[in-house]
Every structure is written in structure tokens, then in C-alpha cells.
Design a protein around this motif. Structure first.
Motif, PDB file in Angstrom:
ATOM      1  N   GLY A 424       0.820  -1.212   0.000  1.00  0.00           N
ATOM      2  CA  GLY A 424       0.000   0.000   0.000  1.00  0.00           C
ATOM      3  C   GLY A 424       0.846   1.249   0.000  1.00  0.00           C
ATOM      4  N   PRO A 425       0.362   2.320  -0.653  1.00  0.00           N
ATOM      5  CA  PRO A 425       1.143   3.561  -0.701  1.00  0.00           C
ATOM      6  C   PRO A 425       1.203   4.227   0.665  1.00  0.00           C
ATOM      7  N   VAL A 426       2.283   4.924   0.912  1.00  0.00           N
ATOM      8  CA  VAL A 426       2.485   5.622   2.177  1.00  0.00           C
ATOM      9  C   VAL A 426       2.238   7.112   1.962  1.00  0.00           C
ATOM     10  N   GLY A 427       1.308   7.664   2.741  1.00  0.00           N
ATOM     11  CA  GLY A 427       1.079   9.108   2.696  1.00  0.00           C
ATOM     12  C   GLY A 427      -0.036   9.549   1.784  1.00  0.00           C
ATOM     13  N   TRP A 428      -0.659   8.626   1.076  1.00  0.00           N
ATOM     14  CA  TRP A 428      -1.809   8.993   0.236  1.00  0.00           C
ATOM     15  C   TRP A 428      -2.723   7.788   0.073  1.00  0.00           C
ATOM     16  N   ASP A 429      -3.948   8.042  -0.405  1.00  0.00           N
ATOM     17  CA  ASP A 429      -5.009   7.043  -0.435  1.00  0.00           C
ATOM     18  C   ASP A 429      -5.027   6.293  -1.766  1.00  0.00           C
ATOM     19  N   GLY A 430      -4.452   5.098  -1.775  1.00  0.00           N
ATOM     20  CA  GLY A 430      -4.428   4.307  -2.995  1.00  0.00           C
ATOM     21  C   GLY A 430      -5.795   3.810  -3.395  1.00  0.00           C
ATOM     22  N   SER A 431      -6.643   3.463  -2.435  1.00  0.00           N
ATOM     23  CA  SER A 431      -7.979   2.960  -2.753  1.00  0.00           C
ATOM     24  C   SER A 431      -8.818   4.019  -3.448  1.00  0.00           C
ATOM     25  N   ALA A 432      -8.699   5.257  -3.001  1.00  0.00           N
ATOM     26  CA  ALA A 432      -9.451   6.342  -3.633  1.00  0.00           C
ATOM     27  C   ALA A 432      -8.991   6.528  -5.080  1.00  0.00           C
ATOM     28  N   LEU A 433      -7.690   6.407  -5.321  1.00  0.00           N
ATOM     29  CA  LEU A 433      -7.185   6.519  -6.684  1.00  0.00           C
ATOM     30  C   LEU A 433      -7.758   5.417  -7.568  1.00  0.00           C
TER      31      LEU A 433
END
Length: 473
Positions: A424-433
Motif C-alpha cells: 500500500g502507498p504511504v502518505g496517500w489514499d491508494g484505494s481512492a485513486l
């Protein structure tokens, strides 16, 4: 808070890091009892653990039991803005760019181009890629949209600017060469984005543009990306037009040299191998693309033997560095090794080498990344080697190629910063992307004039079932 959270917090730090894994993957192989120091985005020290701990008494060692610290993978050929149409290539014959990719990218606006590129960047990071080489987009947007997407995701990007001037209408605004010159200086000093030039295929640019872009890139220490000798149709077009094969044509007009990054190069004669070796040109070997939509497999073991520079590229097929390295070895074994009785086919280490250090060299970043060494960018992976696939290893380089997978990657660092943790990405929302990308992809593909030669797999199965029922009657 799960059991990994304290370690993640230690790693997600702006201060110097003294990392002590079970082993560090160096060019000569895995080195046990080694550590690294990361500060200001680079490796400041690499060496025996005791020595580094003694030299840095004010830095608390971060112990990483059960982990290998290795260079991040380098994707030597990608199309970041094509991620919305990845599945459109399945089952399709070669040379689909006119029927699929050109109309798809033509349907992108600024938001959809950004989201498509960031989605591809996230997939790359999840798969252990710390650098991708984008071959340029045909979307009618400022190429800085792609740069911003890669930067926001935390991915290093060699960013191509398409310099076609003989493939449909000429680009609006300043001339191609003026745009190329501006692009090459646009990202000077950028920590993650590195400028490159690109020509889709040799016939998409005039001979003068091919020569001049080569000279501009050579002067700037950048690369020119060109799809070369990829498909039979392209080779035949060049023979009919110039009396020379594409790579021979580039050599004849003075555009072949260390600045060239030849994408695919699957159809090569012995003479063309000699041209690559003597001119110092580099190749992106894209084995998954060959399997999915190609005419042939690049002779990468022969290239390695001849000292030809090459990296491994996904061509946007799937963003998993370990599976790409395995495909590189597997394709050579099937295409060349079995017929010659070559049971080694690169001995494992060859594909790790060209997926990392060799790839960085091929895309013009050999002095910046691709190796765990002092002074180079801290682009690296922490790989869990306690999994069932790797725990019993007696030959780790081979095991990484044959049995490595992205779910074994605990952490991905780019320029010394933690970018993904357990996928999972750190510092931002990967699911929203991903949710936004799904919505935009549906709308984009619907309005793009994409032409496919084959139906979806479900429709193909239905057609087969229909034929079987007709035969039964």
C-alpha cells in the motif's frame, strides 16, 4: 496497530537510517552481515554491519531480521497513460498501437491522463519498481501531467517527450526540436523526474529530426526512446521505404549511438547485433510484451554475451518486477536455450543484473540508481526471505528470479523515502485513486474509437460453445 507498525514508523523517517537486514544484494551477490546508511535520499555508506555501527554511534540501527535489502527494479519501457486500456491488448495480434493505443490516449483529458499515469505508477511501486521509463504519451496534455503523477506517487521516472513530425498532423505550437530542447532542461534538478526524448517508430519522424534528437539527447546525457525492429510489419515497411531494416536505417542516418534506447528489438540480424555492440546503443528487452503481442523474443542472452547494454521493460503489461525477471529468463529458455541445450540461460544473476543495474544504465541513470552503493540514490526494496518460497534457498539470486513475487516485498523506498508498505502507498489514499481510475477508465474507453480484432474471453468462450452445439446437431 499491527505487529509491523512500529517498524514502519521507524522506516518512515526523515532522519538518517542505519538499516541492518539479513543480507544486502550487491553486484557480486548477497552479502550477509552488511548494513547501509541512508541520508538525504542517498546511500552514504554500505559495508559490514559492525564497521558501520561503529562509525555511526549516534544513529540507532534498525534491525530487519528475515529481510533482504536489494536494489529497486528499473522498468526500461512503459506507457504510463495507457493503463486504462491494459486489458484491451489481451488476445490481440501485433502492432495494435494504431487500433488501440492511439485512440485511447487521444481520448484522455488532463485529469484522466494524470489518474491513468498515477495508477500505473502505483502498480509499478507495488511490484518493486523504483524507476519507470515512460516512452511518451499521445494524449493532448502537457507532459508535465505525467511528471506530476509520478512525483505524487513517489516513483522515479525517465519521462519521454514524443518528437514525431511525420505521423499525422505536425504538433501545434513551437517546432518539434524547440520543444525537445525545452523538455531536456525542464526537469534539471528534479529529484525524481529525468527528461528523455521519444519517437514512436523511425518512420514517425523525418531523418533530420531523428539525427537532431539523437544529438540533443547525447549532449544532455539523456536517451531517445524508439520502438525498433519490434514487428514484422515494421521491418517490411522500412525495407520497402529505405532498403534497410529499421536499426540499419537509424545507423545509416547517424542516429544510432549510446543515446538510443531501442524498445523491443526482437527481430535482429547478426549484423544488427554487431551495430548495437559497436555503437553502444541500449535495448529494452520486453519479454512479457513478446509473449502477449509480439512476433519474436529479443536475443537477450546473445546481447549479454556481446556486451550489448540492455534493461528489462514491462511495456505496461504488468507491474511486477520479480515476474518480469522470471519472464526474461523463461522467454530466453523457450526461444533459444532449449534448442541449444543451454540449461543455464543466464544463471539467474543475469536477469537480476539487467532488471536493476543494467536497466539503470540502459535508461541513462547508471550513475544515479540501480545499485546499492555509496553516493547513489537510495532506491531499494526490503524483501521478506522467510516466506515458504524463499526460506529454504541455497541460491538466492536464482530463487529471486524463479520464486520471487511482489507479495514478498515489505517496503519500497525511492530517493530514501518509504513509498509503499506491504503493498500500500504511504502518505496517500491508494484505494481512492483506484476507485477514481475505474470511473474515468469506463468513460474514456467508451469514447475512444478502439478497434479490437478479438472479443473478450467470455464472448470467445460463448462462440466456441455455440460452434460445439452446432456441430453436435
Amino acid at each position: 496497530m499491527n505487529q509491523h507498525t512500529p517498524l514502519r514508523d521507524l522506516l518512515d523517517s526523515s532522519g538518517p537510517l542505519l538499516l541492518v537486514p539479513d543480507a544486502v544484494l550487491l553486484p557480486e551477490g548477497p552479502a550477509a552481515d552488511h548494513a547501509v546508511v541512508v541520508a538525504d535520499g542517498v546511500f552514504t555508506a554500505v559495508g559490514p554491519t559492525g564497521e558501520l555501527v561503529g562509525r555511526h554511534p549516534d544513529t540507532t540501527p534498525v534491525r530487519l531480521p528475515g529481510h533482504l535489502l536489494m536494489p529497486g527494479f528499473v522498468d526500461a519501457h512503459h506507457h504510463l497513460t495507457q493503463s486504462f486500456g491494459a486489458a484491451l491488448a489481451f488476445g490481440e495480434p501485433s502492432e495494435i498501437f494504431r487500433r488501440v493505443w492511439v485512440p485511447l490516449e487521444g481520448a484522455l483529458d488532463e485529469e484522466s491522463a494524470y489518474v491513468a499515469a498515477k495508477l500505473a505508477a502505483l502498480e509499478a511501486l507495488r511490484g518493486g519498481f523504483t524507476t519507470v521509463t515512460d516512452a511518451g504519451t499521445r494524449a493532448d496534455v502537457d507532459v508535465d501531467v505525467i511528471a506530476t503523477a509520478a512525483r505524487d506517487a513517489g516513483l522515479r521516472c525517465v519521462l519521454g517527450l514524443v518528437c514525431n513530425d511525420q505521423d499525422g498532423p505536425a504538433p501545434a505550437g513551437p517546432g518539434v526540436l524547440e520543444r525537445a530542447e525545452k523538455h531536456l532542461v525542464r526537469y534539471e534538478g528534479d529529484p525524481l523526474v529525468h527528461a528523455s526524448l521519444a519517437v514512436s517508430i523511425p518512420e514517425a519522424a523525418t531523418e533530420e529530426t531523428l539525427r537532431r534528437t539523437a544529438a540533443l539527447a547525447a549532449e544532455a546525457g539523456a536517451v531517445v526512446q524508439i520502438h525498433v525492429n519490434e514487428h514484422l510489419a515494421a521491418v517490411e515497411r522500412s525495407l520497402l521505404t529505405h532498403g534497410l531494416r529499421p536499426l540499419e536505417h537509424l545507423h545509416a542516418i547517424g542516429a544510432l549511438g549510446p543515446q538510443l534506447l531501442a524498445a523491443h528489438a526482437t527481430l535482429l540480424t547478426p549484423r544488427e547485433l554487431t551495430l548495437l555492440a559497436t555503437t553502444g546503443a541500449a535495448v529494452s528487452y520486453n519479454p512479457v510484451a513478446s509473449a502477449w503481442k509480439g512476433n519474436a523474443v529479443a536475443p537477450a542472452t546473445a546481447m549479454a554475451e556481446r556486451g550489448i547494454r540492455f534493461g528489462l521493460g514491462t511495456d505496461g503489461t504488468r507491474g511486477d518486477g520479480f515476474r518480469l525477471a522470471e519472464a526474461a529468463e523463461f522467454a530466453q529458455r523457450i526461444a533459444y536455450g532449449l534448442a541449444a541445450g543451454d540449461s543455464s540461460c543466464g544463471a539467474g544473476w543475469t536477469w537480476l543484473e539487467h532488471a536493476t543495474r543494467g536497466g539503470a544504465d540502459a535508461v541513462g541513470l547508471g550513475a544515479r540508481t540501480g545499485t546499492i552503493a555509496p553516493g547513489l540514490a537510495a532506491d531499494f526494496l526490503l524483501v521478506d526471505v522467510t516466506t515458504p518460497e524463499l526460506a529454504l534457498s541455497r541460491d538466492l539470486p536464482w530463487e529471486l528470479v524463479r520464486r520471487g513475487n511482489r507479495d514478498q516485498i515489505t517496503a519500497v523506498f525511492v530517493a530514501g523515502r518509504l513509498r509503499t508498505w506491504c503493498g500500500g502507498p504511504v502518505g496517500w489514499d491508494g484505494s481512492a485513486l483506484v476507485r477514481r481510475a475505474a470511473a474515468l477508465a469506463e468513460a474514456t474507453v467508451s469514447r475512444a474509437a478502439v478497434t479490437r480484432a478479438h472479443p473478450t474471453s467470455a464472448r470467445a468462450r460463448a462462440a466456441v460453445a455455440g460452434r460445439e452445439r452446432s456441430t453436435a446437431r
